[in-house]
Design a protein around this motif. Structure first.
Motif, PDB file in Angstrom:
ATOM      1  N   HIS A   2       0.830  -1.203   0.000  1.00 20.80           N
ATOM      2  CA  HIS A   2       0.000   0.000   0.000  1.00 20.80           C
ATOM      3  C   HIS A   2       0.863   1.250   0.000  1.00 20.80           C
ATOM      4  CE1 HIS A   2      -3.571   2.337   0.642  1.00 20.80           C
ATOM      5  NE2 HIS A   2      -3.064   2.876   1.740  1.00 20.80           N
ATOM      6  N   ASP A   3       2.034   1.232   0.657  1.00 23.89           N
ATOM      7  CA  ASP A   3       2.945   2.369   0.707  1.00 23.89           C
ATOM      8  C   ASP A   3       3.517   2.688  -0.663  1.00 23.89           C
ATOM      9  OD1 ASP A   3       2.575   2.667   3.421  1.00 23.89           O
ATOM     10  OD2 ASP A   3       4.267   1.369   3.935  1.00 23.89           O
ATOM     11  N   ILE A   4       3.773   1.695  -1.444  1.00 31.65           N
ATOM     12  CA  ILE A   4       4.351   1.909  -2.773  1.00 31.65           C
ATOM     13  C   ILE A   4       3.356   2.617  -3.675  1.00 31.65           C
ATOM     14  CG2 ILE A   4       5.230   0.754  -4.831  1.00 31.65           C
ATOM     15  CD1 ILE A   4       6.371  -1.392  -2.983  1.00 31.65           C
ATOM     16  N   SER A   5       2.092   2.292  -3.590  1.00 25.47           N
ATOM     17  CA  SER A   5       1.109   2.940  -4.450  1.00 25.47           C
ATOM     18  C   SER A   5       0.931   4.415  -4.070  1.00 25.47           C
ATOM     19  CB  SER A   5      -0.221   2.197  -4.393  1.00 25.47           C
ATOM     20  OG  SER A   5      -0.768   2.271  -3.094  1.00 25.47           O
ATOM     21  N   ILE A   6       1.010   4.762  -2.786  1.00 26.93           N
ATOM     22  CA  ILE A   6       0.903   6.162  -2.361  1.00 26.93           C
ATOM     23  C   ILE A   6       2.124   6.946  -2.849  1.00 26.93           C
ATOM     24  CG2 ILE A   6       0.892   7.705  -0.378  1.00 26.93           C
ATOM     25  CD1 ILE A   6      -0.782   5.634   1.098  1.00 26.93           C
ATOM     26  N   ILE A   7       3.310   6.365  -2.709  1.00 28.04           N
ATOM     27  CA  ILE A   7       4.531   7.025  -3.173  1.00 28.04           C
ATOM     28  C   ILE A   7       4.483   7.213  -4.683  1.00 28.04           C
ATOM     29  CG2 ILE A   7       7.030   6.758  -3.409  1.00 28.04           C
ATOM     30  CD1 ILE A   7       7.019   5.375  -0.675  1.00 28.04           C
ATOM     31  N   SER A   8       4.031   6.190  -5.394  1.00 29.16           N
ATOM     32  CA  SER A   8       3.963   6.305  -6.850  1.00 29.16           C
ATOM     33  C   SER A   8       2.919   7.338  -7.271  1.00 29.16           C
ATOM     34  CB  SER A   8       3.675   4.955  -7.502  1.00 29.16           C
ATOM     35  OG  SER A   8       2.400   4.499  -7.126  1.00 29.16           O
ATOM     36  N   MET A   9       1.822   7.472  -6.528  1.00 31.98           N
ATOM     37  CA  MET A   9       0.808   8.485  -6.849  1.00 31.98           C
ATOM     38  C   MET A   9       1.370   9.891  -6.600  1.00 31.98           C
ATOM     39  SD  MET A   9      -2.847   6.716  -5.705  1.00 31.98           S
ATOM     40  CE  MET A   9      -3.006   7.781  -4.366  1.00 31.98           C
ATOM     41  N   ILE A  10       2.103  10.069  -5.521  1.00 29.05           N
ATOM     42  CA  ILE A  10       2.718  11.372  -5.222  1.00 29.05           C
ATOM     43  C   ILE A  10       3.750  11.713  -6.294  1.00 29.05           C
ATOM     44  CG2 ILE A  10       4.205  12.615  -3.603  1.00 29.05           C
ATOM     45  CD1 ILE A  10       2.769  11.102  -1.341  1.00 29.05           C
ATOM     46  N   PHE A  11       4.572  10.753  -6.658  1.00 24.20           N
ATOM     47  CA  PHE A  11       5.578  10.972  -7.694  1.00 24.20           C
ATOM     48  C   PHE A  11       4.914  11.304  -9.031  1.00 24.20           C
ATOM     49  CE2 PHE A  11       8.284   9.329 -11.112  1.00 24.20           C
ATOM     50  CZ  PHE A  11       9.406  10.135 -10.909  1.00 24.20           C
ATOM     51  N   THR A  12       3.870  10.594  -9.379  1.00 27.27           N
ATOM     52  CA  THR A  12       3.156  10.836 -10.635  1.00 27.27           C
ATOM     53  C   THR A  12       2.512  12.222 -10.634  1.00 27.27           C
ATOM     54  OG1 THR A  12       2.707   8.462 -10.820  1.00 27.27           O
ATOM     55  CG2 THR A  12       1.392   9.936 -12.190  1.00 27.27           C
ATOM     56  N   ALA A  13       1.916  12.614  -9.516  1.00 31.30           N
ATOM     57  CA  ALA A  13       1.283  13.930  -9.423  1.00 31.30           C
ATOM     58  C   ALA A  13       2.320  15.035  -9.536  1.00 31.30           C
ATOM     59  CB  ALA A  13       0.510  14.043  -8.116  1.00 31.30           C
ATOM     60  N   SER A  14       3.454  14.865  -8.845  1.00 30.60           N
ATOM     61  CA  SER A  14       4.491  15.898  -8.928  1.00 30.60           C
ATOM     62  C   SER A  14       5.081  15.967 -10.336  1.00 30.60           C
ATOM     63  CB  SER A  14       5.586  15.658  -7.891  1.00 30.60           C
ATOM     64  OG  SER A  14       6.228  14.425  -8.140  1.00 30.60           O
ATOM     65  N   LEU A  15       5.233  14.840 -10.981  1.00 27.18           N
ATOM     66  CA  LEU A  15       5.716  14.816 -12.362  1.00 27.18           C
ATOM     67  C   LEU A  15       4.730  15.516 -13.295  1.00 27.18           C
ATOM     68  CD1 LEU A  15       7.974  13.804 -14.221  1.00 27.18           C
ATOM     69  CD2 LEU A  15       6.651  11.708 -14.532  1.00 27.18           C
ATOM     70  N   ALA A  16       3.459  15.319 -13.080  1.00 19.10           N
ATOM     71  CA  ALA A  16       2.428  15.976 -13.893  1.00 19.10           C
ATOM     72  C   ALA A  16       2.446  17.485 -13.686  1.00 19.10           C
ATOM     73  CB  ALA A  16       1.057  15.403 -13.555  1.00 19.10           C
ATOM     74  N   VAL A  17       2.641  17.927 -12.443  1.00 25.06           N
ATOM     75  CA  VAL A  17       2.696  19.362 -12.153  1.00 25.06           C
ATOM     76  C   VAL A  17       3.918  19.991 -12.822  1.00 25.06           C
ATOM     77  CG1 VAL A  17       3.031  21.057 -10.296  1.00 25.06           C
ATOM     78  CG2 VAL A  17       1.356  19.218 -10.031  1.00 25.06           C
ATOM     79  N   VAL A  18       5.058  19.329 -12.747  1.00 25.80           N
ATOM     80  CA  VAL A  18       6.275  19.852 -13.385  1.00 25.80           C
ATOM     81  C   VAL A  18       6.090  19.942 -14.900  1.00 25.80           C
ATOM     82  CG1 VAL A  18       8.699  19.332 -13.876  1.00 25.80           C
ATOM     83  CG2 VAL A  18       7.834  19.139 -11.546  1.00 25.80           C
ATOM     84  N   CYS A  19       5.517  18.914 -15.500  1.00 34.42           N
ATOM     85  CA  CYS A  19       5.270  18.926 -16.945  1.00 34.42           C
ATOM     86  C   CYS A  19       4.312  20.047 -17.325  1.00 34.42           C
ATOM     87  CB  CYS A  19       4.717  17.580 -17.408  1.00 34.42           C
ATOM     88  SG  CYS A  19       5.923  16.252 -17.344  1.00 34.42           S
ATOM     89  N   LEU A  20       3.265  20.224 -16.544  1.00 30.63           N
ATOM     90  CA  LEU A  20       2.300  21.291 -16.806  1.00 30.63           C
ATOM     91  C   LEU A  20       2.973  22.662 -16.703  1.00 30.63           C
ATOM     92  CD1 LEU A  20      -0.702  21.835 -17.385  1.00 30.63           C
ATOM     93  CD2 LEU A  20      -1.046  21.985 -14.928  1.00 30.63           C
ATOM     94  N   PHE A  21       3.828  22.825 -15.713  1.00 35.58           N
ATOM     95  CA  PHE A  21       4.564  24.076 -15.567  1.00 35.58           C
ATOM     96  C   PHE A  21       5.449  24.332 -16.781  1.00 35.58           C
ATOM     97  CE2 PHE A  21       8.498  26.223 -14.333  1.00 35.58           C
ATOM     98  CZ  PHE A  21       7.987  27.441 -13.921  1.00 35.58           C
TER      99      PHE A  21
END
Length: 124
Positions: A2-21
């Motif tokens: 369960h911890d890996i999926s939360i970390i991967s979701m946070i990483f994916t969200a931050s990657l999406a924000v950086v790309c959008l920026f």
């Protein structure tokens, strides 16, 4: 697991924000928000561009590409802008000059001029 999926979701969200920026950043003028002390450089660059434009206007007038009335109007407009920039540059220089230091420099110049005049008088 369960911890890996939360970390991967946070990483994916931050990657999406950086790309959008990165995608949207060229649409904004960040220099108007970030005031760096390169105003003098901006003035110099703008003045150089305006002087180049003045030369081009004069060249086009001499080549009979623009009318005399247009030439006068454009020259007046750009000369006014150059004069304003030169005033701003002068104000920046005056603000940055130390008055006491300038007075000391002027005294040293006057002393050197007196010495020079005395030596010149002795040589006659």
């Amino acid at each position: 697991m369960h911890d890996i999926s939360i970390i991967s979701m946070i990483f994916t969200a931050s990657l999406a924000v950086v790309c959008l920026f990165l995608i949207l950043s060229p649409l904004f003028k960040w220099d108007s928000y970030l005031h760096v002390s390169t105003n003098g450089q901006d003035l110099a660059t703008t003045k150089e561009a305006l002087l180049t434009t003045l030369n081009e206007i004069e060249f086009e007038y001499k080549m009979d590409k623009i009318s005399h009335a247009d030439y006068k109007n454009l020259m007046k407009q750009y000369e006014t802008e150059v004069a304003n920039i030169m005033k701003e540059e002068e104000q920046m220089v005056e603000a940055s000059v130390d008055k006491d230091l300038m007075a000391e420099v002027e005294k040293e110049i006057e002393a050197q001029m007196k010495i020079y005049k005395n030596k010149k008088g002795e040589g006659k």
